[in-house]
Design an enzyme around this catalytic site. Structure first.
Site, PDB file in Angstrom:
ATOM      1  N   TYR A 179       0.815  -1.211   0.000  1.00 50.68           N
ATOM      2  CA  TYR A 179       0.000   0.000   0.000  1.00 50.68           C
ATOM      3  C   TYR A 179       0.853   1.269   0.000  1.00 50.68           C
ATOM      4  CZ  TYR A 179      -4.094  -2.877   0.848  1.00 50.68           C
ATOM      5  OH  TYR A 179      -5.100  -3.803   0.717  1.00 50.68           O
ATOM      6  N   LYS A 251       3.173 -14.079   6.168  1.00 52.33           N
ATOM      7  CA  LYS A 251       3.509 -15.077   5.153  1.00 52.33           C
ATOM      8  C   LYS A 251       5.028 -15.198   5.088  1.00 52.33           C
ATOM      9  CE  LYS A 251       2.210 -17.963   1.885  1.00 52.33           C
ATOM     10  NZ  LYS A 251       1.583 -19.243   2.230  1.00 52.33           N
ATOM     11  N   ASP A 317      -2.334 -17.746   5.119  1.00 45.47           N
ATOM     12  CA  ASP A 317      -3.334 -18.572   4.444  1.00 45.47           C
ATOM     13  C   ASP A 317      -4.000 -19.547   5.407  1.00 45.47           C
ATOM     14  OD1 ASP A 317      -0.716 -19.584   4.459  1.00 45.47           O
ATOM     15  OD2 ASP A 317      -1.125 -21.016   2.883  1.00 45.47           O
ATOM     16  N   ASP A 341      -6.127  -6.382   5.394  1.00 42.37           N
ATOM     17  CA  ASP A 341      -7.240  -6.065   4.511  1.00 42.37           C
ATOM     18  C   ASP A 341      -8.080  -7.310   4.255  1.00 42.37           C
ATOM     19  OD1 ASP A 341      -8.880  -4.633   2.845  1.00 42.37           O
ATOM     20  OD2 ASP A 341      -7.331  -4.073   1.412  1.00 42.37           O
TER      21      ASP A 341
END
Length: 452
Positions: A179, A251, A317, A341
């Site tokens: 972002y 991640k 995930d 998000d």
């Protein structure tokens, strides 16, 4: 052309948009006082000036309903002793129509001066200009925490069997990650220049780009400073609110030097700055390696029995799966921008949808905060007095709590619970509930006021 500065400084100003004269009054209210900050603590007067951005599309409808509720709540909670001095500032389509700017400098100045603000949904300009007005506000004011509490209200329709198990607070890093907006468009001169420099400086890494001639490039900055201040905020909240755990969602198994580093820096903050109040999975692993799993289990159980916050981590995930299958295992979540998000919207879907999901963007050091509706502008429903004002209402509840007006916050959220439990809801919930009474946006606000 009438300038925005002129509009700002003139009590009754007019500009012509589409052949019609529009009036606006933009000035600080005479009967209010500014919120300030001293030694890291907000100093909130009895009559705080709070800038608000009405919002685009359905923004006008949901703001009108919400403002009535806010004023009634404050009056009821404090017997008239406190009152908000509302101050409209402009952003989005309304600002562009009146001032020729999607985000006028004067709006930013007001948010800086008065510290706490609230806004409805804003349109993102199409075909150029600001990438996202919401992101721009966060970046410019360095509102590094996106705070998203997620809980279920009794009676709200949900796609999961046990939405009552969802009670989480997300601390999403707000200023870094993809972002940051560092991107190069495929085929542009800037992209070609970047590719050439990258190939020269890092030839082995350049070879990893499968199709360099047809690739756009984005850069993902994740800093130790940005990660640490987010984790600090999450841990302070968890400790003060007596929450059970903070989960670092990342991640890092793939992006080892950005998301993996975020995980590591988060553990460092917990162990160095909150050692007396936390117990981390890193500590567990060290004890297990030195003394065995049984000793590590005993150590962790003792720490948690003493009221310490468990600090752990989870791959992004897997987290998106487990918030569905094991929601009780998550309490406070600290994560990066993109993960946050995804997670906040996925969790909102479990408890009734983004239409009632609140949000706050906060810099705890400077005191600046903007609370906001998290949904879009839904222009096809604009001016129909139809949509659910819950997102703005609950963002106002967050704002009250941030200001230290906990009596008003508690009263508002209890009234929301009662109204929905009585099956008095707007169309989005009514179509999914049995024996619901469908009401307009304004009528939902009135029903909530009756239940304060």
């Amino acid at each position: 052309m009438t300038t925005w500065s002129h509009l700002w400084n003139t009590c009754d100003a007019f500009t012509v948009v589409g052949g019609k004269a529009l009036a606006t009054q933009v000035s600080a209210p005479a009967n209010g006082s500014a919120i300030t900050i001293s030694s890291g603590q907000l100093q909130v007067p009895e009559d705080p000036i709070i800038p608000f951005i009405e919002g685009d599309g359905i923004g006008a409808d949901v703001w009108r309903a919400s403002q009535r509720v806010f004023d009634a709540t404050v009056a009821k909670a404090y017997g008239g002793r406190r009152k908000i001095a509302w101050m409209e500032v402009l952003a989005g389509e309304k600002a562009n129509n009146l001032a020729g700017s999607w985000l006028p400098d004067e709006t930013l100045d007001a948010c800086r001066k008065y510290l706490v603000a609230i806004k409805g949904p804003l349109t993102t300009p199409v075909g150029g200009g600001i990438r996202s007005l919401n992101v721009a506000l966060r970046q410019i004011l360095d509102l590094y925490v996106c705070l998203r509490p997620v809980r279920w209200f009794k009676g709200v329709p949900s796609p999961v069997k046990h939405p009552e198990s969802v009670d989480m607070v997300i601390f999403r890093e707000n200023c870094e990650d993809i972002y940051a907006g560092i991107e190069f468009e495929m085929g542009s001169a800037e992209c070609k220049r970047f590719m050439a420099m990258f190939q020269e400086a890092f030839p082995s890494l350049y070879k990893k780009i499968r199709f360099p001639e047809t690739s756009g490039i984005g850069i993902k900055p994740v800093s130790q400073d940005g990660s640490a201040r987010l984790m600090r905020a999450a841990l302070r909240y968890a400790v003060s609110s007596k929450r059970k755990s903070v989960t670092l969602v990342h991640k890092g198994n793939i992006m080892k030097f950005t998301e993996g580093a975020f995980r590591n820096w988060g553990y460092e903050v917990a162990e160095k700055e909150f050692a007396a109040d936390t117990y981390t999975w890193n500590q567990y692993d060290r004890t297990a390696a030195a003394k065995g799993g049984q000793a590590a289990n005993a150590e962790q159980e003792a720490a948690l029995a003493a009221g310490r916050v468990l600090v752990k981590d989870s791959i992004a995930d897997i987290t998106l799966q487990q918030v569905l299958t094991r929601p009780k295992e998550f309490d406070v979540i600290a994560t990066l921008n993109l993960n946050g998000d995804y997670l906040s919207d996925a969790l909102a879907a479990q408890v009734g949808g983004i239409g009632i999901a609140p949000g706050g963007n906060i810099n705890y050091e400077t005191g600046h905060a903007i609370f906001e509706a998290t949904h879009g502008t839904a222009p096809k429903y604009a001016n129909q007095d139809k949509v659910n004002p819950g997102s703005v209402l609950l963002s106002g509840e967050m704002m009250f709590r941030y200001m230290g007006w906990t009596e008003a916050a508690d009263m508002l959220i209890t009234a929301m619970d009662r109204t929905i439990s009585d099956r008095i809801v707007t169309y989005d919930f009514a179509r999914l509930m049995d024996n619901a009474k469908e009401v307009k946006c304004s009528e939902f606000g009135s029903a909530l006021i009756e239940r304060l």
